[in-house]
Design a protein around this motif. Sequence first.
Motif, PDB file in Angstrom:
ATOM      1  N   GLN A   1       0.867  -1.042  -0.229  1.00  0.00           N
ATOM      2  CA  GLN A   1      -0.046  -0.025  -0.067  1.00  0.00           C
ATOM      3  C   GLN A   1       0.917   1.194  -0.060  1.00  0.00           C
ATOM      4  O   GLN A   1       1.682   1.464   0.727  1.00  0.00           O
ATOM      5  N   PRO A   2       0.682   2.209  -0.893  1.00  0.00           N
ATOM      6  CA  PRO A   2       1.480   3.362  -0.941  1.00  0.00           C
ATOM      7  C   PRO A   2       1.272   4.392   0.316  1.00  0.00           C
ATOM      8  O   PRO A   2       2.008   5.239   0.670  1.00  0.00           O
ATOM      9  N   SER A   3      -0.002   4.174   1.032  1.00  0.00           N
ATOM     10  CA  SER A   3      -0.383   5.362   1.783  1.00  0.00           C
ATOM     11  C   SER A   3      -0.432   4.868   3.247  1.00  0.00           C
ATOM     12  O   SER A   3      -0.234   3.597   3.683  1.00  0.00           O
ATOM     13  N   SER A   4      -1.165   5.766   3.977  1.00  0.00           N
ATOM     14  CA  SER A   4      -1.371   5.349   5.374  1.00  0.00           C
ATOM     15  C   SER A   4      -2.704   5.983   5.849  1.00  0.00           C
ATOM     16  O   SER A   4      -3.331   6.999   5.175  1.00  0.00           O
ATOM     17  N   TYR A   5      -3.142   5.468   6.950  1.00  0.00           N
ATOM     18  CA  TYR A   5      -4.593   5.875   7.301  1.00  0.00           C
ATOM     19  C   TYR A   5      -4.352   7.381   7.691  1.00  0.00           C
ATOM     20  O   TYR A   5      -5.554   7.996   7.822  1.00  0.00           O
ATOM     21  N   THR A   6      -3.298   7.671   8.187  1.00  0.00           N
ATOM     22  CA  THR A   6      -3.168   9.086   8.729  1.00  0.00           C
ATOM     23  C   THR A   6      -3.538  10.128   7.428  1.00  0.00           C
ATOM     24  O   THR A   6      -3.867  11.282   7.696  1.00  0.00           O
ATOM     25  N   ASP A   7      -3.334   9.817   6.391  1.00  0.00           N
ATOM     26  CA  ASP A   7      -3.805  10.581   5.137  1.00  0.00           C
ATOM     27  C   ASP A   7      -5.255  11.114   5.336  1.00  0.00           C
ATOM     28  O   ASP A   7      -5.649  11.962   4.680  1.00  0.00           O
TER      29      ASP A   7
ATOM     30  N   ASP B   1      -6.907  19.371  -3.761  1.00  0.00           N
ATOM     31  CA  ASP B   1      -5.655  19.539  -3.461  1.00  0.00           C
ATOM     32  C   ASP B   1      -5.081  18.171  -3.076  1.00  0.00           C
ATOM     33  O   ASP B   1      -4.122  17.883  -3.530  1.00  0.00           O
ATOM     34  N   ASN B   2      -5.952  17.547  -2.306  1.00  0.00           N
ATOM     35  CA  ASN B   2      -5.359  16.208  -1.568  1.00  0.00           C
ATOM     36  C   ASN B   2      -6.636  15.251  -1.498  1.00  0.00           C
ATOM     37  O   ASN B   2      -7.447  15.527  -0.920  1.00  0.00           O
ATOM     38  N   VAL B   3      -6.494  14.187  -2.397  1.00  0.00           N
ATOM     39  CA  VAL B   3      -7.446  13.082  -2.284  1.00  0.00           C
ATOM     40  C   VAL B   3      -7.011  11.660  -2.025  1.00  0.00           C
ATOM     41  O   VAL B   3      -5.803  11.425  -2.221  1.00  0.00           O
ATOM     42  N   VAL B   4      -7.716  11.166  -1.260  1.00  0.00           N
ATOM     43  CA  VAL B   4      -7.468   9.685  -0.491  1.00  0.00           C
ATOM     44  C   VAL B   4      -8.715   8.921  -1.167  1.00  0.00           C
ATOM     45  O   VAL B   4      -9.783   9.337  -1.219  1.00  0.00           O
ATOM     46  N   SER B   5      -7.975   7.854  -1.845  1.00  0.00           N
ATOM     47  CA  SER B   5      -9.071   6.988  -2.674  1.00  0.00           C
ATOM     48  C   SER B   5      -8.717   5.802  -2.010  1.00  0.00           C
ATOM     49  O   SER B   5      -7.787   5.107  -1.786  1.00  0.00           O
TER      50      SER B   5
ATOM     51  N   ALA C   1      -2.597  12.731   0.278  1.00  0.00           N
ATOM     52  CA  ALA C   1      -2.879  12.335  -1.130  1.00  0.00           C
ATOM     53  C   ALA C   1      -2.434  10.961  -1.315  1.00  0.00           C
ATOM     54  O   ALA C   1      -1.386  10.747  -1.049  1.00  0.00           O
ATOM     55  N   GLY C   2      -3.298  10.014  -1.428  1.00  0.00           N
ATOM     56  CA  GLY C   2      -2.948   8.596  -1.675  1.00  0.00           C
ATOM     57  C   GLY C   2      -3.920   7.508  -1.923  1.00  0.00           C
ATOM     58  O   GLY C   2      -5.105   8.010  -2.096  1.00  0.00           O
ATOM     59  N   ILE C   3      -3.507   6.356  -1.883  1.00  0.00           N
ATOM     60  CA  ILE C   3      -4.348   5.370  -2.470  1.00  0.00           C
ATOM     61  C   ILE C   3      -4.391   4.151  -1.335  1.00  0.00           C
ATOM     62  O   ILE C   3      -3.119   4.028  -1.082  1.00  0.00           O
ATOM     63  N   LEU C   4      -5.605   3.514  -1.011  1.00  0.00           N
ATOM     64  CA  LEU C   4      -5.627   2.573  -0.330  1.00  0.00           C
ATOM     65  C   LEU C   4      -6.479   1.468  -0.984  1.00  0.00           C
ATOM     66  O   LEU C   4      -7.708   1.619  -0.872  1.00  0.00           O
ATOM     67  N   GLN C   5      -5.841   0.468  -1.442  1.00  0.00           N
ATOM     68  CA  GLN C   5      -6.452  -0.693  -2.251  1.00  0.00           C
ATOM     69  C   GLN C   5      -6.732  -1.820  -1.169  1.00  0.00           C
ATOM     70  O   GLN C   5      -5.799  -2.436  -0.722  1.00  0.00           O
TER      71      GLN C   5
END
Length: 789
Positions: free
Chosen positions: A189-195, A323-327, A361-365
């Motif tokens: 996973q590239p991202s973090s729950y803190t996003d 500006d900052n999207v979490v998907s 800004a990040g992805i959570l698959q």
Amino acid sequence: MCSDRIMDIWGARTPHTKGNPWPERVDQFLLDGVGEADVDKWVRGACLLCSNGCGLEVAVRGGRMVGVRGRAEDRVNHGRLGPKGLYGWQGEQRDRLTTPLIRQGGRLVETDWDTAMGKVVERSRSLLDSKGPLSHAFYSSGQLTIEEYYTLAVIGKGGIGTPHMDGNTRLCTATAAAAFQETFGSDGQPSSYTDIDHCDTVFLFGHNVAETQTVLWARMLDRLDAADPPRLVCVDPRRTKVAERATVHLPIRNGTNLALMNALVHELIAHGWVDTDYVEAHTVGFEQLDQQTRETTPEWAAEICGVPARDIRAAAEIFGSSDNVVSTCSMGFYQSHQATAAACQVNNIHLLRGMLGRPGAGILQMNGQPSAQNNREAGCGPALPGFRNWDNPDHVRDLAELWNVDPIVIPHWAAPTDSNAIFRYAEQGSIGFLWIVATNPAVSMPDLARIRRILSDEQCFVVVSDGYRTETTELADVVLPAALWAEKTGTFTNVDRTVHLQEQAIEPPGEARDDTRIFLDYARRMGLSDKDGRPLPSWDTPAQAFDAWKAASAGRPCDYTGLSYELLHEVGGIQWPCTSTAPQGTERLYVDGTFNTDPDACESFGHDLATGAPVGRAAYMAQRADGRAILKTTAFDPPFEEPDSTYPLRFTTGRTVYHWHTRTKTSRSPQLNTAAPAMWVELSEPDAEGLGISEGDIVRVTSRRGSIQAPARISHTREGVVFAPFHYGGSDTAANELTVTGWDPVSKQPEFKVAAVAVERIGPGQGPAPAPTTTASAPVRPLDHTTPK
């Protein structure tokens, strides 16, 4: 303490504005009559009843679990627990398997460990000597520890030498892994729950987070209820609690995800909502992506998806102007015929906007299971351990040196075997030994009548390790009682790469054993050894297995070398990669825009998204990705099965907040089972009216493969869609009696989200069907313990 979390699912709100830390809120539940002063000890660990992986402590009194509480300092949950986390652990102390079972005269009878393992090894050795490693298969879970996964991976791939290893992670998280490999070169996973704490927009693609990850939804709710709420876009054919809070809700027809995603990409490019500098510096494939989506306008997608073109445009504009999207992306996208292509497009829209590697800004698959990530990392499924590439001879040699085995033993001569193929080979008889670990395919696999035939027939010897008697154990030749969760010590990794240590709190019941011990017993009895004649695997305890896994992960994307049981005990959850130079873990991947796509480092050379055909090393190198992400998609194709005059409705499956998978644990929790004791199906108001169905009526839902009967619940799902939870077993109530044997060509994840069905009213019910947050009184169906082999 906390409120009754059956009615108050997400608990009290603690709103916080963008850029501020999520406030702490410690949830606790103790059995009636037990106070904090009565607790002998609190044992640290993490919840294992969804993929969130919330840090908690287990209360122990007199050698039994008597409650749980959240850990305020844990990075995942800040002290919160959901309904399953608070109440589900009670199921581990009821109706457990405590003695090995063997089949005699068509019945399962109790026996001792020596006799049971003797039968397992006798059949395994006979088949290995006569037919070779391809006669063996292992089908595991997404709920073991990494120590258990890695032990089984070494046995299967280094000792037996079989490519036939997969897990029920194939059903829930295979597409997440595949999409990461196709786009970024490797899993992770590239991202973090803190996003969530930093974003201004959230996109949820096929992800009913309110029921599947309740604590993550609580985190989102606390942002939504703050003074500066993020915008929210939800893609789901049902009007869920998530959809009710959405800025834009896209209730598309199930099975049309890729059409929507291609239209969103079209809009981003057409309106210039693209970070061209980022795309040029850090991606390849933009020209092809542009060409493939040039005609996929919102009007084109609206006809296919059944939603207004203006709503598709509105969603695209939100993404393009934020500006900052979490998907997040989950089963609504993954359990589909073009799952990997749709999930890759989620990756693509972030790459087009340069929205990776920074706060917010990040992805959570998403994963579907709590330690599905560990299955993928440790190589207990089709992948090789440490995200190594089975098609890279250097990676295979590296692993062979680590295990001290000949490289030819490690299966790498062809693509690894997915679970769909494993069950097909068992059906044909080429696989004669199938070991099922901690999962219940007789309820969870598609087309259940076929699965029952495969497991019942004489052509395959079936071993099952589990903590309970289930629909699957009743079809086995040997059943082994396994220790569960707080009855053993080991590590779990959640969706955002957070590793937790679960410490043993109590002893397992009766003669149950942890899976590491069971696997090692099998390996020793089989005489598995390395090139120098030393036992394989070389360890004897979970702690030694963890050290061995750390060595296997060294230098790989999922590097664990900086972790230890001691550190995890003190800190709680820590994200990988964690090394001596990054001892606190790594919050986000790809911060510098460098990806794992170098041909010497990547986990996969990729696939054609339409056919699943491997790209191959030469074609992969021709792309010259060399550390840049790969933009790719394909054309939309209709689902395998479309509605027609005989089966005019679209069937889809999913979860309820109160149960976990096939309910082996949660049905034994009084609070959870009372909240959702029995199967139901959901219909839209127009469909129900047209069929003469009222709330609570008993209906029959029929597909080309079977039928089920259940009370009807009239809901706000889109017209033409029928929904059912997949948790319930029984040939007349299991949702997967209806689902198709079909899958995505790349991830091989089964198609659970689209099947053509007909619905008819067959009788009045006993009053209105229970709402998800109220109680009901239907009994749990007892298992038939006399099913013949």
